[in-house]
Scaffold this motif. Structure first.
Motif, PDB file in Angstrom:
ATOM      1  N   SER B   4       0.840  -1.211   0.000  1.00  0.00           N
ATOM      2  CA  SER B   4       0.000   0.000   0.000  1.00  0.00           C
ATOM      3  C   SER B   4       0.863   1.245   0.000  1.00  0.00           C
ATOM      4  CB  SER B   4      -0.935   0.048   1.210  1.00  0.00           C
ATOM      5  OG  SER B   4      -1.031  -1.176   1.806  1.00  0.00           O
ATOM      6  N   ALA B   5       1.961   1.204   0.741  1.00  0.00           N
ATOM      7  CA  ALA B   5       2.835   2.385   0.782  1.00  0.00           C
ATOM      8  C   ALA B   5       3.451   2.623  -0.598  1.00  0.00           C
ATOM      9  CB  ALA B   5       3.931   2.176   1.820  1.00  0.00           C
ATOM     10  N   ILE B  13       4.187  10.328  -6.537  1.00  0.00           N
ATOM     11  CA  ILE B  13       5.340  10.754  -7.364  1.00  0.00           C
ATOM     12  C   ILE B  13       4.918  10.915  -8.827  1.00  0.00           C
ATOM     13  CG2 ILE B  13       7.703  10.164  -8.069  1.00  0.00           C
ATOM     14  CD1 ILE B  13       7.971   8.608  -5.457  1.00  0.00           C
ATOM     15  N   THR B  14       4.029  10.023  -9.284  1.00  0.00           N
ATOM     16  CA  THR B  14       3.550  10.136 -10.668  1.00  0.00           C
ATOM     17  C   THR B  14       2.859  11.489 -10.872  1.00  0.00           C
ATOM     18  OG1 THR B  14       3.230   7.772 -10.730  1.00  0.00           O
ATOM     19  CG2 THR B  14       2.160   8.992 -12.456  1.00  0.00           C
ATOM     20  N   GLY B  15       2.036  11.862  -9.904  1.00  0.00           N
ATOM     21  CA  GLY B  15       1.355  13.158  -9.982  1.00  0.00           C
ATOM     22  C   GLY B  15       2.354  14.296  -9.996  1.00  0.00           C
ATOM     23  N   LEU B  16       3.348  14.192  -9.108  1.00  0.00           N
ATOM     24  CA  LEU B  16       4.373  15.244  -9.055  1.00  0.00           C
ATOM     25  C   LEU B  16       5.148  15.327 -10.372  1.00  0.00           C
ATOM     26  CD1 LEU B  16       5.801  14.830  -5.445  1.00  0.00           C
ATOM     27  CD2 LEU B  16       4.623  16.829  -6.399  1.00  0.00           C
ATOM     28  N   MET B 231       9.711   1.184  -8.465  1.00  0.00           N
ATOM     29  CA  MET B 231       8.922   0.988  -7.236  1.00  0.00           C
ATOM     30  C   MET B 231       8.126  -0.309  -7.203  1.00  0.00           C
ATOM     31  SD  MET B 231       7.637   4.822  -6.451  1.00  0.00           S
ATOM     32  CE  MET B 231       7.179   4.382  -4.799  1.00  0.00           C
ATOM     33  N   LYS B 232       7.886  -0.853  -8.392  1.00  0.00           N
ATOM     34  CA  LYS B 232       7.165  -2.124  -8.521  1.00  0.00           C
ATOM     35  C   LYS B 232       5.852  -2.189  -7.734  1.00  0.00           C
ATOM     36  CE  LYS B 232      10.911  -5.195  -9.847  1.00  0.00           C
ATOM     37  NZ  LYS B 232      11.806  -4.180 -10.335  1.00  0.00           N
ATOM     38  N   PRO B 233       4.928  -1.252  -7.928  1.00  0.00           N
ATOM     39  CA  PRO B 233       3.586  -1.451  -7.378  1.00  0.00           C
ATOM     40  C   PRO B 233       2.874  -2.518  -8.223  1.00  0.00           C
ATOM     41  CG  PRO B 233       3.630   0.517  -8.717  1.00  0.00           C
ATOM     42  CD  PRO B 233       5.015  -0.032  -8.738  1.00  0.00           C
TER      43      PRO B 233
END
Lengths: 466, 383
Positions: B4-5, B13-16, B231-233
């Protein structure tokens, strides 16, 4: 409405030709006729039917028959194939098996129909304005209609001094596309709706086949929905359907079909699939001259991957590369023969003055980048290329996947070499060919991108032996 | 880090990244063209247009150009301002136009005086913001400056002679004065018609209307994929990112698609699919030629017909309708003379060669021809 009705009849004819030819040929050879999903049966039936139609008419051109006689032969054969299908069915044998996820399949199918209707709605009022379509391809079909299927076509210089041959600027091109258009011209003077329907059907069936293949690879449903969205919102692909009548999208379909059937064969090596691959491969040069280049590249990729192990492949590639460097440094081969010059040098290729190609570097980077990225021809698709290349090189793939990867890489390098190193550069600079040739590779590229995405969800399924 | 983190961090970060990419590209665009004088004040050209009397008028601060009876207006700028190329952007505010109207910015330099002038097609959006091309920015002296308004009356727009174009103002200013997002919005609203002549390009090299949008999204997407690899989400989050970007592009595409639909409905509703209404006159000519050849020739289907004229569309459509004969297009009189031996050969002369047919048809020298039909826009002769 008549045009659409004709499309329906024409598609039925192609399905009968394709499915009937499959049953008849496999039965005669003694191969087992396996069942397929309904969507696979119809889609492959349609595309094999087109191959059968083009091959048959190419054959009939040799006999100088009247249009009536040709129609009788084609109709007769279609009836025979319909009887074959009926006989097979009434013997209690089935050609289809049920899909596992029928609801998902229905949703995908409904979306394809919806997208097709939107395209139809946009295009149905638009006359057949695409210049090459009516000046060259439909024109040739009309010339056959009026002067017979065996009419000879020549270029302007010969036409002025010959009394019988007809003028068509595409006389040096294969007949495939015009032969596909020919029945529409014979039965329906209003060509555009019939053509639009045919293109929509072909494209829809192709999307269905890609979706089926992704499902086999373990793609989640949302990814297949995304595939439908991508296939129906990539601007230049859709432009080719909105203004139907070009050969490039047919070539694109058959390139991808070869890849899909090869993957099917890799899953289950049914002998009949080999014939399907051969039929699809033969269709490439029957549609366009570039088809020869794609066919040779496919043949090379297939041979290298299927016949040789990794070490052997590396040796072959090293030998080829060394031969190329050696040839380049020595300035190539230049021979004077009784039949004319034979020059294969870094400056030119001249085959006895029959085929000539000169090489010179032209900086076409801006034009290529504009065409690939900024003209909005391919939406965001080409931003995926670096990731696809990493995926191809760094992951293990089964042999069928390797063939499609190698094919795509060689084809793309050939595409770049064509525009950077040959006089075709002028067609890149004025955008007359650069996007159209890329279009022939696009469905294959989209499929590869989606196999990459599928591998993220289901890494085990797409991996395999090297 | 827990899954979840990782997911939350990935999206944050994608938004940023999206904001950063946009800001960097905005900054980069603002600082493009260092040679431009960033302090030069805008030049208002709204009342400096030399439009024929009666065609230009103002109502409530809106300037109207009346195109009645004409399809092309070449409007010179009366007093060319000193050194206009220090400004690199032309802005037409409140532009009210039609899909079949095209606007061009045309200029001539001392070097191009005897050659073709430079021309740049302007964006047809209501806030038409046009970054002028390098050729403009590199021009040191301008000798002639025109605004061209062209109405495409072909292919279904034939009855549209009473068009009016209007705007609030026309200004030359610096790109750094324009808000990049405002320019982006202007570009995204630009209508891209279906390209009829050829399918090779979706929009021309000079237009590249969605370039700024695609740069932002493309770079952001590439960085998001790299971020995903680091990050491998779960894979679904990458797919959602891709879908988000694709939906944004598709929204633009779909909007343009719907505008294409309405444009086609207006333009082609009364035309059938075989172009007959568009080239009705050509079809009539083809029918007349057919009748004449049926009467004159013993083997009409084998009759060789040579078409010569200047209008490409007319020639090719005529050939298309006459494919029941052995028809082709030729480019020179010499080509026609090569077929003199064929006694089943005919020539259709179109403008500008119709004058060869007015008295005794003559192709030069001793070659006289039998005239079969002479009409206002074509002549059929037998060789």
């Amino acid at each position: 409405m008549t045009g659409l009705l004709f499309t329906f009849v024409y598609v039925c004819y192609l399905l009968i030709m394709g499915i009937g030819l499959r049953i008849a040929s496999l039965y005669v050879i003694g191969y087992t006729i396996h069942t397929r999903r309904l969507s696979g049966l119809l889609a492959h039936g349609f595309f094999i039917g087109l191959f059968a139609h083009v091959a048959l008419l190419n054959g009939l051109q040799l006999f100088n028959l009247s249009n009536g006689a040709n129609t009788l032969i084609i109709g007769g054969l279609a009836i025979i194939f319909a009887v074959v299908i009926g006989y097979y069915h009434f013997r209690g044998l089935s050609l289809i098996h049920k899909s596992k996820n029928r609801k998902q399949q229905l949703i995908i199918f409904a979306l394809i129909v919806l997208a097709s209707l939107l395209i139809f709605y946009n295009s149905h009022n638009v006359p057949n304005l695409a210049w090459d379509t009516w000046t060259v391809w439909i024109a040739r079909a009309k010339q056959w209609y009026y002067h017979g299927l065996s009419a000879e076509f020549v270029q302007p210089d010969q036409w002025l001094i010959q009394s019988k041959a007809l003028l068509n600027l595409s006389s040096h091109y294969p007949d495939g596309l015009s032969l596909i258009v020919y029945p529409i011209v014979v039965f329906n003077d209003t060509i555009k709706p019939g053509l639009l329907g045919l293109y929509l059907t072909a494209y829809g069936l192709l999307v269905l086949l890609v979706s089926n293949r992704l499902e086999k690879l373990g793609a989640p449903f949302i990814l297949r929905l995304f595939l439908v969205l991508v296939m129906y919102s990539t601007p230049l692909l859709i432009n080719h359907i909105l203004l139907p009548g070009y050969a490039d999208i047919w070539l694109a379909c058959y390139i991808l079909l070869i890849m899909l059937v090869l993957l099917d064969y890799n899953d289950q090596p049914k002998r009949g699939l080999r014939l399907t691959i051969i039929a699809y491969a033969l269709m490439l040069p029957m549609l366009k001259l570039e088809g020869w280049a794609w066919l040779l590249i496919f043949f090379f990729s297939h041979t290298l991957i299927m016949w040789f192990g990794i070490k052997q492949r590396l040796i072959i590639l090293a030998v080829l590369l060394s031969a190329f460097i050696f040839w380049f440094l020595l300035g190539g081969i230049s021979l004077s023969t009784p039949w004319g010059p034979l020059n294969i040098t870094p400056a030119e290729i001249n085959l006895f003055n029959k085929a000539y190609l000169s090489f010179a570097f032209t900086p076409v980077t801006d034009a290529l980048i504009n065409g690939i990225f900024w003209q909005f021809n391919w939406s965001l698709l080409w931003f995926g290329l670096p990731f696809l290349l990493f995926y191809m090189v760094l992951k293990n793939h089964n042999k069928a996947q390797q063939v499609s990867h190698l094919f795509f890489m060689i084809a793309f390098i050939t595409y770049l070499a064509l525009f950077y190193l040959t006089p075709a550069a002028k067609y890149a600079l004025d955008f007359t060919a650069v996007n159209r040739i890329l279009l022939q590779l696009m469905p294959c590229y989209i499929f590869l991108i989606f196999t990459l995405l599928t591998s993220l969800f289901n890494p085990k399924k797409t991996d395999g032996l090297v | 880090m827990t899954t979840s983190a990782r997911i939350v961090s990935y999206w944050l970060i994608t938004g940023l990244l999206l904001i950063t990419v946009s800001l960097v590209i905005n900054w980069q665009q603002k600082n493009q063209g260092q040679a431009i004088d960033h302090h030069a004040s805008p030049i208002n050209l709204t009342t400096g247009l030399d439009i024929p009397r009666g065609r230009y008028y103002q109502i409530d601060g809106i300037f109207h150009v009346d195109m009645t009876g004409t399809t092309r207006l070449e409007i010179p700028i009366k007093d060319i301002p000193e050194n206009p190329t220090r400004h690199d952007t032309l802005v037409i505010k409140g532009l009210n136009s039609h899909p079949h109207i095209k606007l061009f910015w045309q200029w001539q330099t001392p070097e191009s005086l005897n050659t073709t002038p430079y021309q740049y097609q302007l964006n047809g959006h209501r806030q038409s913001i046009n970054r002028l091309p390098t050729d403009w920015r590199n021009s040191t002296e301008i000798t002639q400056l025109n605004l061209i308004i062209e109405a495409d009356i072909t292919l279904g727009f034939v009855n549209n002679y009473d068009t009016e174009v209007s705007w609030q103002s026309i200004e030359l200013l610096n790109h750094s004065d324009i808000n990049p997002m405002q320019q982006l919005a202007s570009e995204l609203n630009t209508f891209v018609p279906l390209n009829f002549v050829s399918l090779n390009l979706h929009s021309s090299n000079h237009e590249l209307v969605y370039r700024n949008f695609l740069i932002r999204l493309g770079f952001w997407l590439s960085l998001a994929v790299v971020l995903y690899l680091i990050m491998k989400p779960p894979a679904i989050h990458l797919l959602l990112t891709l879908m988000l970007a694709w939906f944004a592009v598709t929204a633009v595409y779909a909007y343009n698609f719907t505008r294409q639909v309405s444009s086609h409905n207006i333009r082609f509703t009364n035309n059938d699919s075989a172009l007959n209404k568009i080239d009705q006159r050509v079809l009539e000519v083809a029918n007349q030629v057919n009748n004449a050849i049926q009467k004159d020739s013993q083997h009409p289907s084998a009759a060789k017909i040579l078409i010569i004229g200047s209008d490409q569309f007319e020639k090719h459509r005529l050939k298309y309708y006459l494919l029941n004969h052995n028809t082709g297009i030729v480019n020179t009189i010499d080509d026609i003379l090569k077929t003199l031996d064929n006694n089943n050969s005919y020539t259709i002369l179109l403008e500008p060669l119709l004058s060869l047919c007015t008295k005794e048809p003559n192709l030069g020298g001793t070659v006289t021809l039998k005239r079969l039909v002479l009409d206002k826009d074509y002549c059929l002769v037998r060789l």
